[in-house]
Design a protein around this motif. Sequence first.
Motif, PDB file in Angstrom:
ATOM      1  N   ILE A 186       0.846  -1.200   0.000  1.00 10.50           N
ATOM      2  CA  ILE A 186       0.000   0.000   0.000  1.00 10.50           C
ATOM      3  C   ILE A 186       0.876   1.244   0.000  1.00 10.50           C
ATOM      4  N   ALA A 187       0.488   2.247  -0.802  1.00  9.21           N
ATOM      5  CA  ALA A 187       1.132   3.562  -0.732  1.00  9.21           C
ATOM      6  C   ALA A 187       0.047   4.621  -0.602  1.00  9.21           C
ATOM      7  N   VAL A 188       0.300   5.588   0.255  1.00  7.23           N
ATOM      8  CA  VAL A 188      -0.658   6.675   0.470  1.00  7.23           C
ATOM      9  C   VAL A 188       0.068   8.010   0.329  1.00  7.23           C
ATOM     10  N   LEU A 189      -0.680   9.096   0.415  1.00  8.88           N
ATOM     11  CA  LEU A 189      -0.109  10.425   0.243  1.00  8.88           C
ATOM     12  C   LEU A 189       0.738  10.846   1.439  1.00  8.88           C
ATOM     13  N   SER A 190       1.628  11.804   1.189  1.00 10.80           N
ATOM     14  CA  SER A 190       2.461  12.351   2.264  1.00 10.80           C
ATOM     15  C   SER A 190       1.977  13.730   2.697  1.00 10.80           C
ATOM     16  N   GLU A 191       0.795  14.131   2.253  1.00  7.87           N
ATOM     17  CA  GLU A 191       0.254  15.452   2.567  1.00  7.87           C
ATOM     18  C   GLU A 191      -0.777  15.346   3.687  1.00  7.87           C
ATOM     19  N   ILE A 229       1.533  -0.167   5.581  1.00  7.57           N
ATOM     20  CA  ILE A 229       1.829   0.782   4.501  1.00  7.57           C
ATOM     21  C   ILE A 229       3.295   0.710   4.109  1.00  7.57           C
ATOM     22  N   LYS A 230       3.526   0.559   2.828  1.00 13.75           N
ATOM     23  CA  LYS A 230       4.901   0.507   2.328  1.00 13.75           C
ATOM     24  C   LYS A 230       5.501   1.898   2.208  1.00 13.75           C
ATOM     25  N   ALA A 231       4.681   2.886   1.755  1.00  8.39           N
ATOM     26  CA  ALA A 231       5.243   4.211   1.496  1.00  8.39           C
ATOM     27  C   ALA A 231       4.193   5.302   1.639  1.00  8.39           C
ATOM     28  N   PHE A 232       4.638   6.430   2.212  1.00  9.14           N
ATOM     29  CA  PHE A 232       3.916   7.699   2.097  1.00  9.14           C
ATOM     30  C   PHE A 232       4.584   8.401   0.916  1.00  9.14           C
ATOM     31  N   HIS A 233       3.981   8.300  -0.240  1.00 11.80           N
ATOM     32  CA  HIS A 233       4.715   8.639  -1.464  1.00 11.80           C
ATOM     33  C   HIS A 233       4.794  10.147  -1.708  1.00 11.80           C
ATOM     34  N   GLU A 234       5.816  10.514  -2.451  1.00 20.73           N
ATOM     35  CA  GLU A 234       6.111  11.914  -2.765  1.00 20.73           C
ATOM     36  C   GLU A 234       5.679  12.225  -4.196  1.00 20.73           C
ATOM     37  N   ASP A 235       4.368  12.190  -4.451  1.00 25.15           N
ATOM     38  CA  ASP A 235       3.813  12.507  -5.768  1.00 25.15           C
ATOM     39  C   ASP A 235       4.306  11.540  -6.838  1.00 25.15           C
ATOM     40  N   ASN A 236       4.613  10.295  -6.460  1.00 24.72           N
ATOM     41  CA  ASN A 236       5.051   9.315  -7.456  1.00 24.72           C
ATOM     42  C   ASN A 236       4.355   7.971  -7.238  1.00 24.72           C
ATOM     43  N   GLY A 237       3.130   8.024  -6.727  1.00 25.32           N
ATOM     44  CA  GLY A 237       2.399   6.791  -6.469  1.00 25.32           C
ATOM     45  C   GLY A 237       2.168   5.973  -7.719  1.00 25.32           C
ATOM     46  N   VAL A 249      -2.782   2.161  -4.361  1.00 23.59           N
ATOM     47  CA  VAL A 249      -2.153   3.441  -4.066  1.00 23.59           C
ATOM     48  C   VAL A 249      -3.193   4.556  -4.058  1.00 23.59           C
ATOM     49  N   LEU A 250      -3.039   5.469  -3.136  1.00 26.85           N
ATOM     50  CA  LEU A 250      -3.849   6.684  -3.106  1.00 26.85           C
ATOM     51  C   LEU A 250      -3.211   7.681  -4.065  1.00 26.85           C
ATOM     52  N   GLU A 251      -3.945   8.061  -5.114  1.00 24.53           N
ATOM     53  CA  GLU A 251      -3.377   8.936  -6.135  1.00 24.53           C
ATOM     54  C   GLU A 251      -4.468   9.752  -6.815  1.00 24.53           C
ATOM     55  N   TYR A 252      -3.996  10.703  -7.615  1.00 19.85           N
ATOM     56  CA  TYR A 252      -4.889  11.537  -8.416  1.00 19.85           C
ATOM     57  C   TYR A 252      -5.278  10.821  -9.706  1.00 19.85           C
ATOM     58  N   ASN A 253      -6.505  11.104 -10.159  1.00 17.70           N
ATOM     59  CA  ASN A 253      -7.010  10.405 -11.337  1.00 17.70           C
ATOM     60  C   ASN A 253      -6.126  10.599 -12.566  1.00 17.70           C
ATOM     61  N   GLY A 254      -5.601  11.807 -12.776  1.00 12.37           N
ATOM     62  CA  GLY A 254      -4.771  12.049 -13.946  1.00 12.37           C
ATOM     63  C   GLY A 254      -3.486  11.248 -13.926  1.00 12.37           C
TER      64      GLY A 254
END
Length: 370
Positions: A186-191, A229-237, A249-254
């Motif tokens: 699992i990866a989620v946001l860091s914000e 959770i494996k990573a709180f990703h830095e906009d690279n999910g 992964v938690l990410e933006y649709n685009g």
Amino acid sequence: MDFKTLLDNAQNRRSLLKGMGVAAVGLTFTGALAGCGEKEAKKLANGEEAKLNFYNWDTYIGETTLEDFKGASGVDVNMTLFASNDELFAKLKAGNPGYDVIVPSNDFVERMAAADMLMPLDFAQIPNFEKNVAPEFKDVPYDPKRKYSMPYTWLSLGIGYRKSKVKGTPDSWKVLFDSDEYKGRIAVLSEAGDMFRLYGKYLGKSVNGLTEADIKTIEALMIKQKPNIKAFHEDNGQDLLLKGEVDVVLEYNGDIAQAMVEDEDIGFVIPKEGSQLNSDNLCIPKGAPRPKNAHAFINYLLDAEAGKKITETILYPTPNNAAKALMPDDYKNNPVIFPPADVLAKCEYAKFNPELQAKYEEAFTRVRAA
């Protein structure tokens, strides 16, 4: 252009940036001026040096946009990257280190305007705003009358996933926030703000309705979930998903739409509990050394053809009606890029709340340290 060609273009752009991530900070797209020294830089008719510093998200510009702008204006654009709104805010909080244009999300436009960190815009220098932008983006709650910002994209947060590694469609935030089903994958946001607000959605709350008690509850849930959770990703999910390092992964649709170009085993879903909508914006930070160039650049990004080229590459929903009109129907009707109305009805824009934001950040610091 058909949608297959559009997606091929997006894949080419992603290939260019793949692996750079936040390490690409300092990367310069200089076109024909590569190698030229400061003393050789030209002066524009407006008296400003022919350069511009652009602080942007990763994979968030057209393949040739910066070079095209240089060809049209003579202005050489240096683009550096940030990974979260928190990082952007921290970078500028102590004073502008030299950026001319930045790309904060809606709640951070509100936050930075309240902190006197943004320059009011001169609409006379941005005629493409009135000409091309969709009416619903011209006067927004987070920036009434668009005093400080111009719309760049709008977007939704959801779950990107590898179809072959999940059971069915992972259509609940529970998969990321409250389950060990995909432990270590699992990866989620860091914000901080986004994470707490989305946990709020999971708990049946409005993203703008959290209380201090909710924050304590969510902090405890996050700490409980952290071992999974494996990573709180830095906009690279999306890259973690493409590389097979995570399955959800938690990410933006685009970003996931871009990844889907490269790998048909990747999918995207907005969870059934609803989600948060964002709008990323073009702003001129206070103290920008070249404000006239900044206005010209923003106006260029809002041009119909320039906006089309950006949209072809980044595959985000565009608020630029003139650019959208030039896009193929397969883009306009893509449910990942433009979620259905019944899904959007359960999604909300976040409002900036200074007291809660501070509590989100304090609690998230404790979660990350746990």
